[in-house]
Design a protein around this motif. Structure first.
Motif, short mmCIF file in Angstrom:
data_model
loop_
_atom_site.label_atom_id
_atom_site.label_comp_id
_atom_site.label_asym_id
_atom_site.label_seq_id
_atom_site.Cartn_x
_atom_site.Cartn_y
_atom_site.Cartn_z
N PHE A 139 -13.50 41.28 29.08
CA PHE A 139 -12.44 40.73 28.23
C PHE A 139 -12.99 39.54 27.46
O PHE A 139 -14.05 39.01 27.78
N GLU A 140 -12.25 39.17 26.43
CA GLU A 140 -12.66 38.03 25.60
C GLU A 140 -11.52 37.04 25.48
O GLU A 140 -10.35 37.43 25.41
N LEU A 141 -11.87 35.76 25.44
CA LEU A 141 -10.89 34.71 25.17
C LEU A 141 -11.20 34.12 23.81
O LEU A 141 -12.36 33.84 23.50
N GLN A 142 -10.16 33.90 23.01
CA GLN A 142 -10.34 33.28 21.70
C GLN A 142 -10.12 31.76 21.81
O GLN A 142 -9.25 31.30 22.53
N ALA A 143 -10.92 31.02 21.07
CA ALA A 143 -10.81 29.56 21.08
C ALA A 143 -9.41 29.15 20.62
O ALA A 143 -8.86 29.72 19.67
N GLY A 144 -8.83 28.20 21.33
CA GLY A 144 -7.51 27.69 20.96
C GLY A 144 -6.35 28.42 21.59
O GLY A 144 -5.20 27.99 21.46
N ASP A 145 -6.64 29.49 22.30
CA ASP A 145 -5.58 30.31 22.89
C ASP A 145 -5.19 29.86 24.30
O ASP A 145 -6.01 29.28 25.01
N ILE A 146 -3.96 30.23 24.68
CA ILE A 146 -3.63 30.36 26.09
C ILE A 146 -3.74 31.85 26.39
O ILE A 146 -3.15 32.68 25.69
N THR A 147 -4.56 32.20 27.37
CA THR A 147 -4.73 33.59 27.77
C THR A 147 -4.26 33.71 29.21
O THR A 147 -4.57 32.86 30.04
N PRO B 65 -0.97 27.84 39.06
CA PRO B 65 -0.46 26.47 39.10
C PRO B 65 1.00 26.37 39.51
O PRO B 65 1.44 25.32 39.96
N SER B 66 1.76 27.46 39.37
CA SER B 66 3.19 27.38 39.70
C SER B 66 3.49 27.73 41.14
O SER B 66 4.63 27.68 41.58
N GLU C 172 8.21 22.72 34.24
CA GLU C 172 7.48 21.52 33.82
C GLU C 172 5.97 21.80 33.73
O GLU C 172 5.30 21.37 32.79
N ILE C 173 5.46 22.55 34.70
CA ILE C 173 4.03 22.90 34.68
C ILE C 173 3.73 23.72 33.42
O ILE C 173 2.76 23.45 32.70
N PHE C 174 4.55 24.72 33.13
CA PHE C 174 4.29 25.56 31.96
C PHE C 174 4.40 24.75 30.67
O PHE C 174 3.61 24.94 29.75
N ARG C 175 5.37 23.82 30.61
CA ARG C 175 5.48 22.95 29.43
C ARG C 175 4.23 22.08 29.27
O ARG C 175 3.73 21.89 28.17
N THR C 176 3.73 21.60 30.41
CA THR C 176 2.52 20.78 30.37
C THR C 176 1.33 21.59 29.85
O THR C 176 0.53 21.10 29.04
N LEU C 177 1.24 22.84 30.29
CA LEU C 177 0.12 23.68 29.83
C LEU C 177 0.19 23.92 28.32
O LEU C 177 -0.84 23.92 27.63
N VAL C 178 1.41 24.10 27.82
CA VAL C 178 1.57 24.28 26.37
C VAL C 178 1.13 22.99 25.65
O VAL C 178 0.43 23.05 24.64
N GLN D 103 0.87 34.80 39.27
CA GLN D 103 1.73 35.88 39.77
C GLN D 103 3.09 35.79 39.11
O GLN D 103 3.88 36.74 39.16
N ASN D 104 3.37 34.63 38.53
CA ASN D 104 4.60 34.43 37.76
C ASN D 104 4.37 35.04 36.37
O ASN D 104 4.10 34.36 35.38
N VAL D 105 4.47 36.38 36.34
CA VAL D 105 4.01 37.14 35.18
C VAL D 105 4.85 36.83 33.93
O VAL D 105 4.30 36.63 32.84
N ARG D 106 6.15 36.74 34.09
CA ARG D 106 7.03 36.52 32.95
C ARG D 106 6.70 35.18 32.25
O ARG D 106 6.50 35.14 31.04
N GLN D 107 6.64 34.12 33.04
CA GLN D 107 6.38 32.79 32.47
C GLN D 107 5.00 32.74 31.83
O GLN D 107 4.82 32.16 30.76
N ALA D 108 4.04 33.32 32.50
CA ALA D 108 2.66 33.26 31.99
C ALA D 108 2.56 34.01 30.66
O ALA D 108 1.97 33.50 29.69
N LEU D 109 3.15 35.20 30.58
CA LEU D 109 3.05 35.98 29.34
C LEU D 109 3.85 35.34 28.22
O LEU D 109 3.52 35.52 27.04
N LYS D 110 4.89 34.59 28.58
CA LYS D 110 5.69 33.91 27.56
C LYS D 110 4.87 32.88 26.79
O LYS D 110 5.05 32.72 25.59
N ILE D 111 4.00 32.17 27.48
CA ILE D 111 3.25 31.11 26.79
C ILE D 111 1.87 31.58 26.32
O ILE D 111 1.19 30.86 25.60
#
Ligand code: ATP
Length: 237
Positions: free
Chosen positions: A25-33, A164-165, A175-181, A195-203
């Protein structure tokens, strides 16, 4: 888009058991993956291999075009790939400030370290309020923030986060997800294992689903959230 991290055919084994079975897989610079999947799918093993804490049995990891797969963990940190470990690994008998200073252990730029500390305190003000307290006296959410702050002290380009959650109350998860953003907006790329798939895919702009050591789905976070297979397997659909 610029490729920041390229993982090619990465495999990692514990003895005879191959936990990660040749993923690319590849990660793009500037992304949350986001790298999501069930318990035991191989997410942590993948992160540990990227950090150099586990040796790959095959495959290659390139960061900013450089093959980092044979480098030692500290060399990988110096390149700018820094992991926030699962379970936080906070030093409970040291103060918040001492924990943060430990994150800068590989740096020599005293002025730069001081300004990183100010940045961490601006991003995570509760750590400033509690700087002189023992880390062991922090709440679970604050300890997770401290683990993130400590990783930021290494001046990463790519932050790797392992669950992290985990174990946090819903309000702290938010709060953790907001901090990551916020961290991402400040210019850092983020690879988030959850494992918190919904929150992770949202951001996440981009996401990968891993099952028993193989990547089975790859798409944008939004597309994966809308995918019936993801819905059925991970979102309780
Ligand atoms: P979790 O959310 O539980 O951390 P994960 O997706 O991160 O799950 P891994 O921890 O990477 O999964 O585990 C992948 C596989 O490797 C699992 O089958 C697990 O039992 C196995 N495994 C993990 N650590 C070890 C170890 N130290 N020795 C042997 N097998 C291991």
């Amino acid at each position: 888009m610029t490729t920041l991290l390229r993982v090619s055919d990465l495999a990692v084994a514990y003895g005879h058991i191959e936990a990660v079975k040749g993923i690319s897989f590849e990660l793009q610079a500037g992304d949350i993956t986001a790298l999501v999947g069930a318990n035991g799918a191989g997410k942590s093993t993948t992160l540990l291999a990227l950090s150099g804490l586990l040796k790959a049995s095959r495959g290659k990891v390139e960061f900013e075009g450089e093959d980092i797969s044979r480098l030692a963990p500290n060399q990988i940190v110096q390149r700018g790939v820094v992991q926030v470990p699962e379970g936080r690994a906070i030093l409970t008998t040291m103060t918040v400030l001492e924990n943060l200073q430990l994150g800068a252990y590989s740096r020599k730029d005293v002025a730069g370290i001081a300004s990183s500390l100010e940045e961490v305190f601006a991003l995570l003000p509760r750590l400033k309020d509690r700087a002189t307290q023992y880390a062991g006296n922090l709440s679970g959410g604050e300890q997770q923030m401290l683990a993130i702050g400590r990783a930021l002290m290494a001046k990463p380009k790519l932050l790797l986060l392992d669950e992290p959650s985990m174990g946090l109350a819903p309000i702290l998860v938010q709060e953790i997800f907001r901090t990551l953003v916020a961290i991402n907006r400040s210019g850092l790329s983020v690879l988030l294992v959850e494992q918190n798939v919904r929150q992770a895919l949202k951001i996440a702009r981009q996401g990968f689903v891993i099952e028993t050591g193989r990547i089975v789905l790859a798409d944008t976070g939004a597309q994966l959230l809308a995918d019936p297979r993801v819905e059925a397997a991970y979102l309780g659909g």
